[in-house]
Design an enzyme around this catalytic site. Structure first.
Site, short mmCIF file in Angstrom:
data_model
loop_
_atom_site.label_atom_id
_atom_site.label_comp_id
_atom_site.label_asym_id
_atom_site.label_seq_id
_atom_site.Cartn_x
_atom_site.Cartn_y
_atom_site.Cartn_z
N GLY A 89 0.77 -1.24 0.00
CA GLY A 89 0.00 0.00 0.00
C GLY A 89 0.80 1.28 0.00
O GLY A 89 0.34 2.31 -0.49
N ASP B 127 0.68 3.16 4.48
CA ASP B 127 -0.33 3.95 3.78
C ASP B 127 -1.36 4.53 4.74
O ASP B 127 -1.70 5.69 4.66
CB ASP B 127 -1.01 3.11 2.68
CG ASP B 127 -1.46 1.73 3.17
OD1 ASP B 127 -1.35 1.43 4.38
OD2 ASP B 127 -1.95 0.94 2.33
N ASP C 52 -5.14 2.44 10.94
CA ASP C 52 -6.53 2.13 11.26
C ASP C 52 -6.58 1.71 12.73
O ASP C 52 -6.58 2.55 13.63
CB ASP C 52 -7.02 1.05 10.29
CG ASP C 52 -8.50 0.77 10.39
OD1 ASP C 52 -9.18 1.43 11.19
OD2 ASP C 52 -9.00 -0.11 9.68
P1 5GP Z 1 -4.29 -1.36 11.09
O1 5GP Z 1 -3.37 -2.50 11.34
O2 5GP Z 1 -3.81 -0.03 11.57
O3 5GP Z 1 -5.69 -1.67 11.55
O4 5GP Z 1 -4.49 -1.26 9.54
C1 5GP Z 1 -3.50 -0.80 8.73
C2 5GP Z 1 -3.46 -1.59 7.44
O5 5GP Z 1 -4.76 -2.02 7.03
C3 5GP Z 1 -2.92 -0.72 6.36
O6 5GP Z 1 -1.58 -1.03 6.11
C4 5GP Z 1 -3.77 -1.06 5.16
O7 5GP Z 1 -3.12 -2.05 4.42
C5 5GP Z 1 -5.02 -1.67 5.71
N1 5GP Z 1 -6.14 -0.71 5.72
C6 5GP Z 1 -6.73 -0.12 6.79
N2 5GP Z 1 -7.73 0.68 6.42
C7 5GP Z 1 -7.79 0.62 5.08
C8 5GP Z 1 -8.63 1.25 4.09
O8 5GP Z 1 -9.53 2.06 4.36
N3 5GP Z 1 -8.38 0.93 2.79
C9 5GP Z 1 -7.41 0.06 2.42
N4 5GP Z 1 -7.26 -0.17 1.12
N5 5GP Z 1 -6.60 -0.55 3.31
C10 5GP Z 1 -6.79 -0.27 4.62
MG MG Z 2 -0.95 -2.11 4.37
#
Ligand code: 5GP
Ligand code: MG
Length: 178
Positions: A43, A99, A102
Site C-alpha cells: 500500500g 499507507d 486504522d
Molecule cells: P491497522 O493494522 O492499523 O488496523 O491497519 C493498517 C493496514 O490495514 C494498512 O496497512 C492497510 O493495508 C489496511 N487498511 C486499513 N484501512 C484501510 C482502508 O480504508 N483501505 C485500504 N485499502 N486498506 C486499509
Molecule cells: Mg498495508
C-alpha cells in the site's frame, strides 16, 4: 474504474502539497543522523516514491511485506510479516512508512519487531489516519491526513488488489466492493 468511485476524499494535488510539507519535517528530524526508511508493502509504494524524492538527506530503503487484509476482506485480522524472513536493523534509525493507520495493529506489530531486533530508534509515518472513537494501538509520528472511518482506495491503497493506480484517495460505491 471511474464508475466505481463514489467520492474523492483527497485529490492528487492536495496529496502532493501535504507530502512536500511532511518531507520537510522528516528531513529536519533526521538531518544529523542517517536513517533507514522501511516502507510496508504494498500500500505505501506510491506514497514512499513521492516522499523520498523530497528528502534530500542520507538514507537507505528496505521494504517489509506485511499482510493484514486478504482478498475482499475489509476487516483487519492482525498483521503478519511475510518478507523478508530475516533482516538487520541493529543500531539503525528506522522510519516505518505505511499507507494508512486504522486499528494500529500493523504498526504495533512492526515496531515491536524492530525493537526486538535492536533498532536504535523507531519512528512511524502514515499518509492517512482514520478518525475512530477508540484510540489506535499506536500513534504515528507523522500523519498526512485524518479521514473519516471509511474504506478508501487509490494512491497505493487497494480493494482486493485493485484500484492502487487511482491517483486520488477515493471511496468506492457498494457495487464495486461485492
Ligand atoms: P491497522 O493494522 O492499523 O488496523 O491497519 C493498517 C493496514 O490495514 C494498512 O496497512 C492497510 O493495508 C489496511 N487498511 C486499513 N484501512 C484501510 C482502508 O480504508 N483501505 C485500504 N485499502 N486498506 C486499509
Ligand atoms: Mg498495508
Amino acid at each position: 474504474m471511474q464508475q466505481d468511485i463514489r467520492e474523492i476524499l483527497i485529490d492528487r494535488y492536495a496529496i502532493q502539497a501535504r507530502i512536500f510539507r511532511m518531507a520537510q519535517e522528516i528531513g529536519e528530524a533526521y538531518k544529523d543522523r542517517e536513517f533507514l526508511l522501511m516502507p510496508l508493502l504494498t500500500g505505501s509504494i506510491i506514497f514512499v516514491a513521492d516522499l523520498v524524492r523530497h528528502l534530500p538527506v542520507r538514507m537507505k530503503i528496505d521494504v517489509l511485506a506485511v499482510s493484514s487484509y486478504r482478498g475482499k476482506v475489509t476487516v483487519n485480522e492482525g498483521a503478519r510479516v511475510l518478507y523478508p524472513t530475516t533482516f538487520d536493523v541493529t543500531g539503525k534509525h528506522v522510519l516505518v512508512i505505511d499507507d494508512i493507520l486504522d486499528s494500529g495493529r500493523t504498526l504495533m506489530t512492526v515496531t515491536e519487531l524492530l525493537k526486538q531486533q535492536g533498532a536504535a530508534s523507531i519512528k512511524t509515518c502514515v499518509l492517512l489516519k482514520k478518525k475512530l472513537p477508540i484510540k489506535p494501538a499506536i500513534d504515528a509520528d507523522w500523519v498526512g491526513f485524518e479521514i473519516p472511518d471509511e474504506f478508501v482506495v487509490g494512491y497505493g491503497l487497494d480493494f482486493n488488489g485493485y484500484y492502487r493506480n487511482l491517483p486520488d484517495i477515493a471511496v468506492l460505491h457498494k457495487h464495486a466492493m461485492q
